[in-house]
Motif scaffolding. Structure first.
Motif, PDB file in Angstrom:
ATOM      1  N   THR A  14       0.836  -1.200   0.000  1.00 57.34           N
ATOM      2  CA  THR A  14       0.000   0.000   0.000  1.00 57.34           C
ATOM      3  C   THR A  14       0.873   1.253   0.000  1.00 57.34           C
ATOM      4  O   THR A  14       0.758   2.095  -0.892  1.00 57.34           O
ATOM      5  CB  THR A  14      -0.941   0.008   1.218  1.00 57.34           C
ATOM      6  OG1 THR A  14      -1.842  -1.096   1.110  1.00 57.34           O
ATOM      7  CG2 THR A  14      -1.734   1.304   1.301  1.00 57.34           C
ATOM      8  N   LEU A  15       1.755   1.360   0.997  1.00 55.82           N
ATOM      9  CA  LEU A  15       2.652   2.521   1.089  1.00 55.82           C
ATOM     10  C   LEU A  15       4.088   2.169   0.741  1.00 55.82           C
ATOM     11  O   LEU A  15       4.902   3.046   0.436  1.00 55.82           O
ATOM     12  CB  LEU A  15       2.617   3.103   2.504  1.00 55.82           C
ATOM     13  CG  LEU A  15       1.306   3.730   2.959  1.00 55.82           C
ATOM     14  CD1 LEU A  15       1.444   4.224   4.393  1.00 55.82           C
ATOM     15  CD2 LEU A  15       0.894   4.874   2.038  1.00 55.82           C
ATOM     16  N   VAL A  16       4.392   0.878   0.844  1.00 54.41           N
ATOM     17  CA  VAL A  16       5.758   0.393   0.634  1.00 54.41           C
ATOM     18  C   VAL A  16       5.698  -0.742  -0.371  1.00 54.41           C
ATOM     19  O   VAL A  16       4.775  -1.561  -0.327  1.00 54.41           O
ATOM     20  CB  VAL A  16       6.345  -0.108   1.986  1.00 54.41           C
ATOM     21  CG1 VAL A  16       7.735  -0.696   1.794  1.00 54.41           C
ATOM     22  CG2 VAL A  16       6.380   1.022   3.013  1.00 54.41           C
ATOM     23  N   ASP A  17       6.666  -0.807  -1.288  1.00 49.92           N
ATOM     24  CA  ASP A  17       6.592  -1.854  -2.312  1.00 49.92           C
ATOM     25  C   ASP A  17       6.691  -3.234  -1.666  1.00 49.92           C
ATOM     26  O   ASP A  17       7.485  -3.464  -0.758  1.00 49.92           O
ATOM     27  CB  ASP A  17       7.670  -1.659  -3.382  1.00 49.92           C
ATOM     28  CG  ASP A  17       9.053  -2.057  -2.906  1.00 49.92           C
ATOM     29  OD1 ASP A  17       9.724  -1.213  -2.284  1.00 49.92           O
ATOM     30  OD2 ASP A  17       9.435  -3.218  -3.135  1.00 49.92           O
ATOM     31  N   ALA A  18       5.854  -4.142  -2.147  1.00 48.59           N
ATOM     32  CA  ALA A  18       5.721  -5.457  -1.521  1.00 48.59           C
ATOM     33  C   ALA A  18       6.919  -6.346  -1.788  1.00 48.59           C
ATOM     34  O   ALA A  18       7.227  -7.237  -0.998  1.00 48.59           O
ATOM     35  CB  ALA A  18       4.448  -6.131  -2.025  1.00 48.59           C
ATOM     36  N   ARG A  25       5.929   4.556  -1.615  1.00 46.63           N
ATOM     37  CA  ARG A  25       5.119   4.737  -2.821  1.00 46.63           C
ATOM     38  C   ARG A  25       5.028   6.216  -3.197  1.00 46.63           C
ATOM     39  O   ARG A  25       4.860   7.077  -2.315  1.00 46.63           O
ATOM     40  CB  ARG A  25       3.719   4.197  -2.563  1.00 46.63           C
ATOM     41  CG  ARG A  25       2.882   4.056  -3.820  1.00 46.63           C
ATOM     42  CD  ARG A  25       1.589   3.324  -3.524  1.00 46.63           C
ATOM     43  NE  ARG A  25       1.070   2.715  -4.725  1.00 46.63           N
ATOM     44  CZ  ARG A  25       0.094   1.808  -4.751  1.00 46.63           C
ATOM     45  NH1 ARG A  25      -0.469   1.409  -3.630  1.00 46.63           N
ATOM     46  NH2 ARG A  25      -0.319   1.293  -5.880  1.00 46.63           N
ATOM     47  N   PRO A  26       5.130   6.529  -4.490  1.00 46.09           N
ATOM     48  CA  PRO A  26       5.002   7.928  -4.909  1.00 46.09           C
ATOM     49  C   PRO A  26       3.711   8.553  -4.383  1.00 46.09           C
ATOM     50  O   PRO A  26       2.637   7.947  -4.481  1.00 46.09           O
ATOM     51  CB  PRO A  26       4.984   7.828  -6.444  1.00 46.09           C
ATOM     52  CG  PRO A  26       5.776   6.595  -6.750  1.00 46.09           C
ATOM     53  CD  PRO A  26       5.439   5.631  -5.619  1.00 46.09           C
ATOM     54  N   VAL A 112      -6.594   0.348  -2.809  1.00 46.31           N
ATOM     55  CA  VAL A 112      -5.596   0.800  -3.772  1.00 46.31           C
ATOM     56  C   VAL A 112      -5.019  -0.407  -4.510  1.00 46.31           C
ATOM     57  O   VAL A 112      -4.994  -1.524  -3.975  1.00 46.31           O
ATOM     58  CB  VAL A 112      -4.448   1.581  -3.086  1.00 46.31           C
ATOM     59  CG1 VAL A 112      -4.979   2.863  -2.474  1.00 46.31           C
ATOM     60  CG2 VAL A 112      -3.736   0.739  -2.040  1.00 46.31           C
ATOM     61  N   PHE A 113      -4.561  -0.182  -5.730  1.00 48.97           N
ATOM     62  CA  PHE A 113      -3.879  -1.244  -6.446  1.00 48.97           C
ATOM     63  C   PHE A 113      -2.603  -1.595  -5.696  1.00 48.97           C
ATOM     64  O   PHE A 113      -1.942  -0.709  -5.155  1.00 48.97           O
ATOM     65  CB  PHE A 113      -3.534  -0.804  -7.876  1.00 48.97           C
ATOM     66  CG  PHE A 113      -4.710  -0.816  -8.802  1.00 48.97           C
ATOM     67  CD1 PHE A 113      -5.269  -2.023  -9.224  1.00 48.97           C
ATOM     68  CD2 PHE A 113      -5.275   0.372  -9.241  1.00 48.97           C
ATOM     69  CE1 PHE A 113      -6.369  -2.031 -10.080  1.00 48.97           C
ATOM     70  CE2 PHE A 113      -6.373   0.369 -10.096  1.00 48.97           C
ATOM     71  CZ  PHE A 113      -6.919  -0.834 -10.506  1.00 48.97           C
ATOM     72  N   PRO A 114      -2.251  -2.877  -5.659  1.00 47.42           N
ATOM     73  CA  PRO A 114      -1.017  -3.259  -4.968  1.00 47.42           C
ATOM     74  C   PRO A 114       0.205  -2.560  -5.574  1.00 47.42           C
ATOM     75  O   PRO A 114       0.336  -2.485  -6.797  1.00 47.42           O
ATOM     76  CB  PRO A 114      -0.944  -4.779  -5.184  1.00 47.42           C
ATOM     77  CG  PRO A 114      -2.355  -5.202  -5.437  1.00 47.42           C
ATOM     78  CD  PRO A 114      -3.000  -4.045  -6.161  1.00 47.42           C
ATOM     79  N   TYR A 115       1.052  -2.063  -4.690  1.00 48.00           N
ATOM     80  CA  TYR A 115       2.330  -1.471  -5.108  1.00 48.00           C
ATOM     81  C   TYR A 115       3.358  -2.586  -4.970  1.00 48.00           C
ATOM     82  O   TYR A 115       3.825  -2.897  -3.878  1.00 48.00           O
ATOM     83  CB  TYR A 115       2.653  -0.280  -4.210  1.00 48.00           C
ATOM     84  CG  TYR A 115       3.925   0.454  -4.555  1.00 48.00           C
ATOM     85  CD1 TYR A 115       4.207   0.823  -5.863  1.00 48.00           C
ATOM     86  CD2 TYR A 115       4.843   0.806  -3.560  1.00 48.00           C
ATOM     87  CE1 TYR A 115       5.367   1.514  -6.179  1.00 48.00           C
ATOM     88  CE2 TYR A 115       5.997   1.512  -3.863  1.00 48.00           C
ATOM     89  CZ  TYR A 115       6.257   1.858  -5.169  1.00 48.00           C
ATOM     90  OH  TYR A 115       7.407   2.541  -5.478  1.00 48.00           O
TER      91      TYR A 115
END
Ligand SMILES: [Mg+2]
Length: 146
Positions: A14-18, A25-26, A112-115
């Motif tokens: 969500t906020l950090v790449d998985a 995340r931008p 949100v789309f997965p980051y």
């Protein structure tokens, strides 16, 4: 104008790449700073635990913009995460999550789309920025460079 309220952010995807858990995340920093400016409460919670969530915020330089860190711990009989260990029953937080099916039934949320991996072009948080009252810069609309 809605009240600033309480925002509960999932961390991974969500906020950090998985994939590498190395990239914020931008748009995340701008949203968190905006929520701080309007005196909203900001909570990060993670299945990786409270300490993991805090470590990520520190590593990514945004821990000063987060009020609380919590664990996604137990699940209810419906398989969804329980929140009563940190959210009073009277509050109605806005959850932001790439896996909203795990959230309490009826929870106000923004899916949100997965980051997945670091990507400076990711725009998955634009709906969150809008909901928070932050208008994304015009150049984020997909304009190509001359
Ligand atoms: Mg997630």
């Amino acid at each position: 104008m809605t009240s600033p309220g309480c925002w509960v952010f999932d961390v991974d995807g969500t906020l950090v790449d998985a994939m590498s858990a190395s990239s914020l995340r931008p748009g995340a920093r701008e949203i968190l700073a905006h929520l701080r400016n309007v005196a909203a409460q900001v909570i990060w919670w993670s299945a990786g635990g409270e300490d993991y969530a805090r470590r990520m915020a520190v590593a990514l330089g945004v821990s000063d913009l987060v009020d609380e860190f919590h664990t996604k711990g137990g699940r209810g009989s419906d398989g969804r995460y329980l929140t009563d260990h940190f959210l009073p029953a009277v509050s109605s937080p806005i959850f932001v999550d790439d896996s909203p099916s795990d959230l309490p039934l009826g929870a106000h949320h923004i899916a949100v789309f997965p980051y997945i991996a670091p990507n400076v072009h990711d725009r998955g948080l634009v709906p969150v920025a809008r909901a928070a009252g932050l208008t994304p810069p015009a150049e984020e609309a997909g304009r190509s460079q001359a």
